[in-house]
Design an enzyme around this catalytic site. Sequence first.
Site: not given
Length: 183
Positions: A66, A74, A117
């Site tokens: 990320r 998005e 992440r």
Amino acid sequence: MKRARSMVSGIPRMPQSTRVCVALLTGALAIAAAAFAGSAVASETLQGPVRVIDGDTLQMGAERIRLHGIDAPETRQPCLRDARVWMCGKEAAVLLTNLIGRSAVRCEISDRDRWGRAVAECFLGEESLNRQMVAHGWAFDWPRYSGGAFAAEQKAAQGIGAGIWAPGVEVEAPWEWRSRNAR
């Protein structure tokens, strides 16, 4: 007659209440140390080819990364351009793909998010991809996480009408859109 205290390795035996307190403190310290160690991420650098997942997420081998401090629309997030629906998140991913091309990327991991992440600033040569996404107008500076590190780039992109800041474009901050459209 006085009782003799039992000795272990020459250390007098502690009263029951003291042993309980020591055990509780030791346990609390162990839990605190484990929690701290789990949340701290040693500075780690990854380098190699990547696949773009969306405008702020990369895949390098098995590692999902990320981009720190930015938030791109998005993939499923619609924007409006001249009052027409436009999938601006898909276009943000295309720009990131075009910026990277087939080049290797270097990512400096600073943290892990709640999904595990890696959170990183990623570079193409000496150029920060995080900074470039904001400067090209395809991602927001996310002050909650960046501390405003990319605010100047966002202001400049807004000033020239780049990407999602183009005249006639209506875009909702991705963090707000996600909170309204939770799966």
